[in-house]
Design a protein around this motif. Structure first.
Motif, PDB file in Angstrom:
ATOM      1  N   ASP A 139     -22.462 -34.911  25.729  1.00  0.00           N
ATOM      2  CA  ASP A 139     -22.137 -33.668  25.029  1.00  0.00           C
ATOM      3  C   ASP A 139     -22.272 -33.843  23.519  1.00  0.00           C
ATOM      4  O   ASP A 139     -22.768 -32.950  22.818  1.00  0.00           O
ATOM      5  CB  ASP A 139     -20.713 -33.222  25.377  1.00  0.00           C
ATOM      6  CG  ASP A 139     -20.588 -32.769  26.826  1.00  0.00           C
ATOM      7  OD1 ASP A 139     -21.635 -32.529  27.459  1.00  0.00           O
ATOM      8  OD2 ASP A 139     -19.445 -32.665  27.309  1.00  0.00           O
ATOM      9  N   ALA A 140     -21.833 -34.982  23.011  1.00  0.00           N
ATOM     10  CA  ALA A 140     -21.910 -35.225  21.571  1.00  0.00           C
ATOM     11  C   ALA A 140     -23.363 -35.291  21.109  1.00  0.00           C
ATOM     12  O   ALA A 140     -23.728 -34.728  20.066  1.00  0.00           O
ATOM     13  CB  ALA A 140     -21.177 -36.522  21.221  1.00  0.00           C
ATOM     14  N   MET A 141     -24.207 -35.985  21.887  1.00  0.00           N
ATOM     15  CA  MET A 141     -25.619 -36.092  21.519  1.00  0.00           C
ATOM     16  C   MET A 141     -26.315 -34.742  21.604  1.00  0.00           C
ATOM     17  O   MET A 141     -27.104 -34.374  20.723  1.00  0.00           O
ATOM     18  CB  MET A 141     -26.318 -37.097  22.429  1.00  0.00           C
ATOM     19  CG  MET A 141     -25.934 -38.533  22.159  1.00  0.00           C
ATOM     20  SD  MET A 141     -26.895 -39.653  23.202  1.00  0.00           S
ATOM     21  CE  MET A 141     -26.296 -41.235  22.614  1.00  0.00           C
ATOM     22  N   ALA A 142     -26.019 -33.993  22.655  1.00  0.00           N
ATOM     23  CA  ALA A 142     -26.639 -32.680  22.814  1.00  0.00           C
ATOM     24  C   ALA A 142     -26.233 -31.757  21.675  1.00  0.00           C
ATOM     25  O   ALA A 142     -27.056 -30.998  21.141  1.00  0.00           O
ATOM     26  CB  ALA A 142     -26.237 -32.079  24.159  1.00  0.00           C
ATOM     27  N   ARG A 143     -24.991 -31.834  21.274  1.00  0.00           N
ATOM     28  CA  ARG A 143     -24.502 -30.969  20.201  1.00  0.00           C
ATOM     29  C   ARG A 143     -25.156 -31.324  18.862  1.00  0.00           C
ATOM     30  O   ARG A 143     -25.631 -30.452  18.130  1.00  0.00           O
ATOM     31  CB  ARG A 143     -22.981 -31.092  20.108  1.00  0.00           C
ATOM     32  CG  ARG A 143     -22.337 -30.157  19.085  1.00  0.00           C
ATOM     33  CD  ARG A 143     -20.826 -30.142  19.242  1.00  0.00           C
ATOM     34  NE  ARG A 143     -20.253 -31.476  19.180  1.00  0.00           N
ATOM     35  CZ  ARG A 143     -19.746 -32.137  20.220  1.00  0.00           C
ATOM     36  NH1 ARG A 143     -19.774 -31.579  21.432  1.00  0.00           N
ATOM     37  NH2 ARG A 143     -19.228 -33.340  20.065  1.00  0.00           N
ATOM     38  N   GLU A 144     -25.185 -32.616  18.554  1.00  0.00           N
ATOM     39  CA  GLU A 144     -25.717 -33.033  17.256  1.00  0.00           C
ATOM     40  C   GLU A 144     -27.234 -32.825  17.171  1.00  0.00           C
ATOM     41  O   GLU A 144     -27.752 -32.285  16.198  1.00  0.00           O
ATOM     42  CB  GLU A 144     -25.377 -34.500  17.003  1.00  0.00           C
ATOM     43  CG  GLU A 144     -25.829 -35.029  15.664  1.00  0.00           C
ATOM     44  CD  GLU A 144     -25.244 -34.256  14.495  1.00  0.00           C
ATOM     45  OE1 GLU A 144     -25.873 -34.246  13.420  1.00  0.00           O
ATOM     46  OE2 GLU A 144     -24.171 -33.647  14.648  1.00  0.00           O
ATOM     47  N   ALA A 145     -27.969 -33.278  18.211  1.00  0.00           N
ATOM     48  CA  ALA A 145     -29.424 -33.104  18.203  1.00  0.00           C
ATOM     49  C   ALA A 145     -29.794 -31.632  18.290  1.00  0.00           C
ATOM     50  O   ALA A 145     -30.780 -31.194  17.689  1.00  0.00           O
ATOM     51  CB  ALA A 145     -30.055 -33.885  19.350  1.00  0.00           C
ATOM     52  N   GLY A 146     -29.003 -30.866  19.047  1.00  0.00           N
ATOM     53  CA  GLY A 146     -29.253 -29.428  19.123  1.00  0.00           C
ATOM     54  C   GLY A 146     -29.105 -28.753  17.769  1.00  0.00           C
ATOM     55  O   GLY A 146     -29.862 -27.834  17.430  1.00  0.00           O
ATOM     56  N   ARG A 147     -28.118 -29.204  16.987  1.00  0.00           N
ATOM     57  CA  ARG A 147     -27.947 -28.649  15.647  1.00  0.00           C
ATOM     58  C   ARG A 147     -29.161 -28.960  14.778  1.00  0.00           C
ATOM     59  O   ARG A 147     -29.620 -28.106  14.008  1.00  0.00           O
ATOM     60  CB  ARG A 147     -26.682 -29.231  15.002  1.00  0.00           C
ATOM     61  CG  ARG A 147     -26.421 -28.695  13.593  1.00  0.00           C
ATOM     62  CD  ARG A 147     -25.349 -29.486  12.886  1.00  0.00           C
ATOM     63  NE  ARG A 147     -25.733 -30.885  12.682  1.00  0.00           N
ATOM     64  CZ  ARG A 147     -26.577 -31.294  11.744  1.00  0.00           C
ATOM     65  NH1 ARG A 147     -27.145 -30.413  10.927  1.00  0.00           N
ATOM     66  NH2 ARG A 147     -26.877 -32.568  11.615  1.00  0.00           N
ATOM     67  N   MET A 148     -29.712 -30.172  14.893  1.00  0.00           N
ATOM     68  CA  MET A 148     -30.888 -30.538  14.103  1.00  0.00           C
ATOM     69  C   MET A 148     -32.084 -29.667  14.490  1.00  0.00           C
ATOM     70  O   MET A 148     -32.870 -29.242  13.629  1.00  0.00           O
ATOM     71  CB  MET A 148     -31.212 -32.014  14.294  1.00  0.00           C
ATOM     72  CG  MET A 148     -30.138 -32.956  13.769  1.00  0.00           C
ATOM     73  SD  MET A 148     -30.576 -34.713  13.926  1.00  0.00           S
ATOM     74  CE  MET A 148     -31.732 -34.883  12.554  1.00  0.00           C
ATOM     75  N   ILE A 149     -32.233 -29.386  15.772  1.00  0.00           N
ATOM     76  CA  ILE A 149     -33.318 -28.512  16.219  1.00  0.00           C
ATOM     77  C   ILE A 149     -33.168 -27.125  15.608  1.00  0.00           C
ATOM     78  O   ILE A 149     -34.113 -26.551  15.056  1.00  0.00           O
ATOM     79  CB  ILE A 149     -33.358 -28.431  17.758  1.00  0.00           C
ATOM     80  CG1 ILE A 149     -33.821 -29.762  18.349  1.00  0.00           C
ATOM     81  CG2 ILE A 149     -34.273 -27.296  18.214  1.00  0.00           C
ATOM     82  CD1 ILE A 149     -33.719 -29.832  19.859  1.00  0.00           C
ATOM     83  N   ASP A 150     -31.963 -26.568  15.709  1.00  0.00           N
ATOM     84  CA  ASP A 150     -31.745 -25.222  15.189  1.00  0.00           C
ATOM     85  C   ASP A 150     -31.959 -25.164  13.679  1.00  0.00           C
ATOM     86  O   ASP A 150     -32.540 -24.201  13.167  1.00  0.00           O
ATOM     87  CB  ASP A 150     -30.328 -24.751  15.535  1.00  0.00           C
ATOM     88  CG  ASP A 150     -30.129 -24.556  17.037  1.00  0.00           C
ATOM     89  OD1 ASP A 150     -31.145 -24.445  17.758  1.00  0.00           O
ATOM     90  OD2 ASP A 150     -28.966 -24.525  17.482  1.00  0.00           O
TER      91      ASP A 150
END
Length: 289
Positions: free
Chosen positions: A212-223
């Protein structure tokens, strides 16, 4: 495996367009505990950034693109060019300027290090590779890295799409003018990157909390890196069929823009059918119907 760490160095990019052969000057296991360093800003590469490509380039004489292989006790430099780029002198001049700017940045770092600096060997590895060659389009990929201290090398990435008949670069805002269409394009790119991220995280078989932490952080970078501003998509290359018509546009993102350094450069292909309604009328004939 906490690879999805937020780091925000600038993009080192375009001002030119070319082709080349691969250079491999490995710079592995740099840091030895040194904190991860962001690539420097304000150097020579920034000085040649954002060329004026909306008008034909000023004619220039032949430009000699000579491969570079230089090694001393302080640094190693390897640069390669494709011979085909010499057919377009104005383009060749831009490619050489990009390479010269990268080398100037390296040499400034070498001089700043001085005799009392860290013992690590600085290096620059840069290759220009031809990706498209048709009567209408000539596209070149520039990729490499520059190491001037820190945990790892700073990435170098640029794409150059040349219009031979107009003797100039095709900028992303020439191809797709600024406007509402960029919201649709950004949405398609973002969707593909989020799907790819989920697949990578699934393959890692992480614990739920870490996932969840990785998905949240990497997802923020994508956005953050795929907003509907054309500047986010300036590195692109056409994907053509056998007749030379564009069947897709491949948008290329350097490390840090849409993911951590460990993910490397990432790319997304958007098919011609989805892009064509947003393409400037002057360039729609370059695409398959």
């Amino acid at each position: 495996m906490s690879s999805y760490l937020a780091v925000s160095p600038p993009r080192l990019r375009d001002a030119l367009l070319a082709c080349g052969l691969a250079v491999v000057l490995a710079s592995c296991d740099r840091g030895g505990g040194t904190p991860e360093a962001e690539p420097p800003t304000g150097g020579a590469l920034d000085a040649v950034d954002q060329p004026a490509a909306s008008a034909p380039d000023t004619p220039v004489g032949p430009v000699e693109l000579v491969d570079v292989s230089d090694a001393t006790a302080d640094y190693v430099v390897g640069i390669t060019y494709p011979p085909s780029a010499a057919r377009y002198p104005a383009l060749a001049a831009r490619l050489k300027a990009y390479a010269d700017a990268a080398r100037d940045d390296l040499m400034q770092a070498v001089q700043a290090k001085g005799e009392g600096g860290p013992p690590s060997l600085y290096d620059l590895s840069l290759s220009f590779t031809e990706v498209v060659d048709t009567p209408e389009l000539f596209a070149v990929a520039a990729e490499g890295s520059s190491y001037t201290g820190g945990a790892h090398s700073a990435p170098l990435l640029a794409r150059f799409v040349w219009l031979p008949k107009e003797n100039r670069l095709l900028e992303i805002t020439d191809l797709i003018p600024e406007g509402d269409g960029w919201r649709d394009i950004a949405g398609m790119v973002r969707e593909q990157l989020h799907t790819s991220l989920s697949q990578r995280i699934d393959a890692d078989k992480l614990e739920p909390g870490e996932r969840d932490a990785m998905a949240r952080e990497a997802g923020r970078m994508i956005d953050d890196g795929t907003g509907p501003e054309p500047e986010n998509y300036r590195d692109f290359e056409p994907v053509v069929d056998r007749s030379g018509r564009i069947v897709a546009i491949r948008f290329v993102f350097p490390p840090y823009q849409v993911g951590p350094y460990s993910d490397g450069a990432q790319s997304v292909e958007i098919p011609a059918a989805a892009l064509r309604p947003h393409v400037a009328q002057a360039y729609r004939d370059l695409f398959v119907p």
